[in-house]
Motif scaffolding. Sequence first.
Motif, mmCIF file in Angstrom:
data_model
loop_
_atom_site.group_PDB
_atom_site.id
_atom_site.type_symbol
_atom_site.label_atom_id
_atom_site.label_comp_id
_atom_site.label_asym_id
_atom_site.label_seq_id
_atom_site.Cartn_x
_atom_site.Cartn_y
_atom_site.Cartn_z
ATOM 1 N N ALA A 23 54.952 18.214 45.772
ATOM 2 C CA ALA A 23 55.762 17.078 46.223
ATOM 3 C C ALA A 23 54.989 16.136 47.138
ATOM 4 N N ASP A 24 54.279 16.698 48.130
ATOM 5 C CA ASP A 24 53.667 15.895 49.187
ATOM 6 C C ASP A 24 52.149 15.772 49.084
ATOM 7 N N GLY A 25 51.502 16.707 48.384
ATOM 8 C CA GLY A 25 50.045 16.699 48.331
ATOM 9 C C GLY A 25 49.414 17.376 49.521
ATOM 10 N N ALA A 26 50.232 17.729 50.514
ATOM 11 C CA ALA A 26 49.760 18.402 51.723
ATOM 12 C C ALA A 26 50.913 19.190 52.321
ATOM 13 N N VAL A 27 50.581 20.304 52.967
ATOM 14 C CA VAL A 27 51.618 21.130 53.579
ATOM 15 C C VAL A 27 51.017 21.863 54.767
ATOM 16 N N ILE A 28 51.763 21.932 55.851
ATOM 17 C CA ILE A 28 51.345 22.706 57.021
ATOM 18 C C ILE A 28 51.851 24.129 56.848
ATOM 19 N N VAL A 29 50.938 25.076 56.897
ATOM 20 C CA VAL A 29 51.275 26.491 56.800
ATOM 21 C C VAL A 29 51.113 27.098 58.193
ATOM 22 N N ARG A 30 52.223 27.483 58.788
ATOM 23 C CA ARG A 30 52.186 28.054 60.143
ATOM 24 C C ARG A 30 51.741 29.515 60.109
ATOM 25 N N ALA A 136 34.209 9.400 39.368
ATOM 26 C CA ALA A 136 34.277 9.147 37.929
ATOM 27 C C ALA A 136 35.378 9.937 37.249
ATOM 28 N N VAL A 137 35.813 11.024 37.868
ATOM 29 C CA VAL A 137 36.854 11.855 37.241
ATOM 30 C C VAL A 137 38.104 11.935 38.118
ATOM 31 N N THR A 138 38.207 11.044 39.083
ATOM 32 C CA THR A 138 39.396 10.991 39.935
ATOM 33 C C THR A 138 40.366 9.957 39.379
ATOM 34 N N SER A 139 41.600 10.358 39.144
ATOM 35 C CA SER A 139 42.602 9.429 38.636
ATOM 36 C C SER A 139 43.978 9.893 39.078
ATOM 37 N N PRO A 140 44.964 8.987 39.098
ATOM 38 C CA PRO A 140 46.307 9.341 39.556
ATOM 39 C C PRO A 140 46.932 10.510 38.809
ATOM 40 N N HIS A 141 46.615 10.661 37.550
ATOM 41 C CA HIS A 141 47.240 11.716 36.751
ATOM 42 C C HIS A 141 46.203 12.713 36.245
ATOM 43 N N GLY A 142 45.088 12.785 36.938
ATOM 44 C CA GLY A 142 44.022 13.684 36.523
ATOM 45 C C GLY A 142 44.186 15.090 37.085
ATOM 46 N N MET A 143 43.193 15.906 36.823
ATOM 47 C CA MET A 143 43.203 17.290 37.283
ATOM 48 C C MET A 143 42.877 17.363 38.767
ATOM 49 N N GLU A 144 43.267 18.471 39.401
ATOM 50 C CA GLU A 144 42.860 18.720 40.771
ATOM 51 C C GLU A 144 41.408 19.189 40.787
ATOM 52 N N LEU A 145 40.594 18.521 41.577
ATOM 53 C CA LEU A 145 39.179 18.845 41.666
ATOM 54 C C LEU A 145 38.863 19.723 42.864
ATOM 55 N N THR A 146 39.713 19.642 43.876
ATOM 56 C CA THR A 146 39.428 20.380 45.111
ATOM 57 C C THR A 146 40.721 20.624 45.877
ATOM 58 N N ARG A 171 50.367 11.188 44.027
ATOM 59 C CA ARG A 171 51.130 10.859 42.814
ATOM 60 C C ARG A 171 51.255 9.355 42.585
ATOM 61 N N TRP A 172 50.593 8.575 43.416
ATOM 62 C CA TRP A 172 50.650 7.128 43.224
ATOM 63 C C TRP A 172 50.018 6.750 41.882
ATOM 64 N N ASP A 173 50.571 5.728 41.228
ATOM 65 C CA ASP A 173 49.989 5.229 39.986
ATOM 66 C C ASP A 173 48.752 4.379 40.245
ATOM 67 N N ASP A 174 48.682 3.786 41.428
ATOM 68 C CA ASP A 174 47.562 2.910 41.774
ATOM 69 C C ASP A 174 46.816 3.483 42.971
ATOM 70 N N TYR A 175 45.635 3.995 42.734
ATOM 71 C CA TYR A 175 44.845 4.570 43.823
ATOM 72 C C TYR A 175 44.088 3.505 44.626
ATOM 73 N N GLU A 176 44.235 2.254 44.232
ATOM 74 C CA GLU A 176 43.574 1.177 44.961
ATOM 75 C C GLU A 176 44.445 0.658 46.105
ATOM 76 N N ARG A 177 45.721 0.910 46.039
ATOM 77 C CA ARG A 177 46.602 0.342 47.070
ATOM 78 C C ARG A 177 46.467 1.077 48.398
ATOM 79 N N GLU A 178 46.749 0.365 49.475
ATOM 80 C CA GLU A 178 46.646 0.923 50.814
ATOM 81 C C GLU A 178 48.018 1.407 51.291
ATOM 82 N N ALA A 179 48.005 2.422 52.124
ATOM 83 C CA ALA A 179 49.247 2.953 52.683
ATOM 84 C C ALA A 179 49.806 2.002 53.727
#
Length: 203
Positions: A23-30, A136-146, A171-179
């Motif tokens: 959901a978030d791409g990140a999670v705090i594990v206590r 070169a292999v990073t994309s919004p809907h690509g595989m997890e690399l790390t 999960r953004w469709d556009d990885y060029e946009r800024e937060a």
Amino acid sequence: MVIELTNTTFAQGTAGVLSALEADGAVIVRDFVAPDVLREFRSDMQMAARDRNVGTAAPYPKIADFWGERTMRFTRLASRSKAFFDILGHSGFLEIADELLLANCKSYWMNTGQMMILAPGQGEQELHRDSENWWAVTSPHGMELTISCMFAIEDFTVENGATRVVPGSHRWDDYEREATPDEITQAVMPAGSGMLYTGRVLH
């Protein structure tokens, strides 16, 4: 309003952690690091940092700024602390890595084990995705690399520079946009916690 970053534990297995990462791409594990391991590792890192200076000898100003002119960094953690093996080999951490990475590869390895200590006056780091190292292999809907984990060996607070994260940005469709400011939160967490995050989430 600042978005909250999910908190969970490994007490009930990895399903909750994986759901939060999806959901978030990140999670705090206590309570990620056991108290005795935390004490040993923190002591070893304090010893390793004792005679070091902040900043970096990076050849380019942009890299030096990204790494932090008021940040101390060093690697070779496995040679500096036996406790690092307990942290790196945490069964929950390995299960998460297996689940996210082995679908696309036969094996994986540690890319970097690094200690980071922020000194007073260090500014905010530029938001980035770790997977951009393999652009070169990073994309919004690509595989997890790390998959990474940032361990808090001291409390992470807003005041001392807890890492900024943009939940859902993997999960953004556009990885060029800024937060936008309202999309950014900070990984506030007590010592012993870890923030697991995918290579495609902005932080």
